[in-house]
Design an enzyme around this catalytic site. Structure first.
Site, PDB file in Angstrom:
ATOM      1  CB  VAL A 169      -0.972  -0.001   1.205  1.00 44.07           C
ATOM      2  CG1 VAL A 169      -1.782   1.298   1.241  1.00 44.07           C
ATOM      3  CG2 VAL A 169      -1.907  -1.208   1.137  1.00 44.07           C
ATOM      4  CE  LYS A 229      -7.157  -3.241   7.195  1.00 38.51           C
ATOM      5  NZ  LYS A 229      -7.125  -3.394   5.763  1.00 38.51           N
ATOM      6  CD  GLU A 261     -13.009   6.547   3.571  1.00 39.76           C
ATOM      7  OE1 GLU A 261     -13.549   7.617   3.850  1.00 39.76           O
ATOM      8  OE2 GLU A 261     -13.599   5.449   3.664  1.00 39.76           O
ATOM      9  CB  VAL A 307     -13.525   0.228   6.755  1.00 36.69           C
ATOM     10  CG1 VAL A 307     -14.765  -0.634   6.519  1.00 36.69           C
ATOM     11  CG2 VAL A 307     -13.181   0.248   8.234  1.00 36.69           C
ATOM     12  N   GLY A 318      -2.402 -15.409  -5.409  1.00 39.37           N
ATOM     13  CA  GLY A 318      -2.125 -14.198  -4.636  1.00 39.37           C
ATOM     14  C   GLY A 318      -3.374 -13.511  -4.100  1.00 39.37           C
ATOM     15  CD  GLU A 327      -1.894 -11.734   3.141  1.00 40.02           C
ATOM     16  OE1 GLU A 327      -0.696 -12.060   3.173  1.00 40.02           O
ATOM     17  OE2 GLU A 327      -2.292 -10.603   2.806  1.00 40.02           O
ATOM     18  CG  ASP A 380      -9.656  -8.050   7.056  1.00 38.81           C
ATOM     19  OD1 ASP A 380      -8.752  -7.220   7.242  1.00 38.81           O
ATOM     20  OD2 ASP A 380     -10.531  -7.917   6.173  1.00 38.81           O
ATOM     21  CE  LYS A 415     -11.149  -4.857   5.957  1.00 38.61           C
ATOM     22  NZ  LYS A 415     -11.071  -5.796   4.855  1.00 38.61           N
TER      23      LYS A 415
HETATM   24  N1  HSE Z   1      -7.362  -8.970   3.394  1.00 42.13           N
HETATM   25  C1  HSE Z   1      -8.445  -8.048   3.177  1.00 42.13           C
HETATM   26  C2  HSE Z   1      -9.430  -8.639   2.186  1.00 42.13           C
HETATM   27  C3  HSE Z   1      -8.021  -6.710   2.668  1.00 42.13           C
HETATM   28  O1  HSE Z   1      -9.253  -9.767   1.731  1.00 42.13           O
HETATM   29  O2  HSE Z   1     -10.399  -7.959   1.886  1.00 42.13           O
HETATM   30  C4  HSE Z   1      -7.396  -5.892   3.724  1.00 42.13           C
HETATM   31  O3  HSE Z   1      -8.272  -5.711   4.785  1.00 42.13           O
END
Ligand code: HSE
Length: 446
Positions: free
Chosen positions: A17, A108, A132, A135, A190, A193, A204, A208
């Site tokens: 990023v 996050k 921003e 999320v 890819g 992960e 994750d 959010k």
């Molecule tokens: N790993 C997250 C997803 C993106 O697959 O949406 C980053 O939060």
């Protein structure tokens, strides 16, 4: 023409990023300056790993490996934290805020775990935090809730906030493949992960959901109060039956108020959900995100876009930098504060008290009276059955129940979560039940 000011920025963390931010700032820097009347100037790009500082479109004098150099620079009022993780990133972020700097972050996990402390530090130091990109990547959902919908209460926010899970479920649905097979392919491509647990176990999405719920409802809801279930237990078989019944299976984050009163508890939950196949979120496929926001004034709105990736996420980071730049131009840092806790007595409802409809898939012996035995447990618990489906035993193959037992599907009317889980625990103790029953919540969002 008015004079273009300059905002000096220190970026810490040149991963996917971070590098995207550097690249996209370079690409559109003049356009952004024209739009804002402020030039976004990357004064420092920092990463302790020097290989990440290669091939970036900035002068070598900007590149640095020690975050202290960036934090110590009095001419850098804005820090972009793109380190990830919750340890060093927390130190950097709090250090920056304690120096009165404005922070932009995509982190996050850090906000979900330490948001209360971070927002308090921002308020105490008359600084600000923009998040921003934390999320739904490129979707401007934070700004929409914070500003665009400032006139609203939010009885319901729900959506697909994890692209990895949506990619996996979409492919399982389209190709009739099992979770493990699609996950392995997603990792090769890819999309997932090497350690996929944060995504596929729902963590994750829970991060959010916690951030969205807190912002929308004006109190820190707490990650520990977000109910979370991932997608590992969803089989292609359940997806197939759901589809026959007119539903799609999606991993949703759901933030719902129990009623319209200001004292109503909030539900914050993440779990696989059956939604009608003609629902707009059912058509959000692949790695895309989609969020529906229901405001009491605006009504139903929907956001769709890429929730991850260097470009989408850097678009959100740069939007936050634009906000910081406009604040600077107006001589303010808190034109809109990062987070305001205004509902101090509000609370989150536990999953036990949540009410929903349910899909149950039992694996049972095919004898007379089996349905009656199961129905009795549900009836005794005051749980109403909406429909029952028994299928002939499918061939024994991966993802299907063993062929000497049959799948028995119950769709339930609205019931309390605790009552359903207790009843299913009792059902699973019946000798005719041969495997752990699969429970998936069902939502229509009427
Ligand atoms: N790993 C997250 C997803 C993106 O697959 O949406 C980053 O939060």
């Amino acid at each position: 023409m008015e004079k273009v000011q300059q905002l000096n920025i220190g970026l810490i963390g040149a991963g996917v990023v971070g590098r995207g931010v550097v690249r996209n700032l370079a690409r559109n820097t003049d356009l952004i300056a024209e739009r804002l009347g402020v030039r976004l100037n990357l004064k420092w790009v920092c990463d302790k790993d020097k290989s990440r500082l290669k091939n970036l479109p900035v002068p070598a004098s900007v590149l640095v490996r020690d975050a202290k150099v960036v934090l110590d620079d009095p001419n850098v009022p804005v820090i972009v934290e793109l380190l990830g993780g919750t340890s060093f990133a927390r130190t950097v972020l709090l250090d920056a805020l304690n120096r009165g700097k404005v922070v932009v972050t995509a982190n996050k996990a850090l906000l979900a775990h330490h948001g209360e402390e971070i927002f308090a530090a921002a308020a105490r130091n008359s600084a600000n935090v923009f998040y921003e990109a934390s999320v739904c990547g490129g979707i401007p959902i934070i700004k929409a809730l914070r500003e665009g919908f400032v006139a609203n209460r939010f009885p319901l926010i729900y959506g697909i906030v994890n692209g990895t899970c949506n990619y996996i479920l979409s492919r399982m649905t389209a190709e009739g493949k099992d979770f493990d097979e699609v996950l392995a392919e997603a990792q090769k491509l890819g999309y997932a992960e090497a350690d996929p647990s944060l995504d596929v176990d729902g963590g994750d999405s829970a991060h959010k959901a916690t951030i969205l719920a807190s912002l929308a409802h004006g109190f820190w809801t707490g990650l520990e109060n977000t109910y979370v279930e991932g997608i590992r237990h969803v089989t292609k078989y359940d997806i197939e039956i759901a589809s026959e019944l007119g539903y799609a299976v999606k991993l949703l984050a759901i933030i719902k108020t129990a009623d319209a009163s200001d004292s109503a508890p909030i539900e914050v939950r993440v779990h696989p959900t059956l939604i009608p196949r003609d629902h707009v979120l059912a058509s959000v496929g692949g790695a895309f995100n989609g969020v529906v926001v229901r405001g009491d004034v605006v009504g139903e709105t929907m956001f769709y876009g890429r929730g991850a990736g260097a470009d989408a996420t850097s678009s959100a980071v740069i939007a936050d930098l634009a906000d910081a730049a406009l604040n600077l131009k107006c001589g303010s840092v808190q034109r809109v504060p990062a987070f305001v806790a205004h509902r101090l007595n509000a609370r989150v409802r536990t999953i036990d008290d949540v009410e929903s409809r349910y899909y149950l898939r039992l694996t049972v012996e095919d004898w007379p009276g089996v349905i009656a035995k199961v129905a009795k447990v549900l009836g005794d618990a005051d749980i109403s059955i909406a429909s029952v489906l028994q299928r002939e035993a499918p061939e024994s193959k991966p993802g299907h129940p063993p062929s000497d037992h049959v799948p028995l599907i119950f769709m339930l009317h609205v019931a309390k979560d605790r009552a359903v889980r207790d009843a299913v625990a009792e059902i699973d103790r019946l000798p005719v039940v041969k495997d752990k029953t699969i429970i998936i919540r069902v939502e229509n969002f009427d």
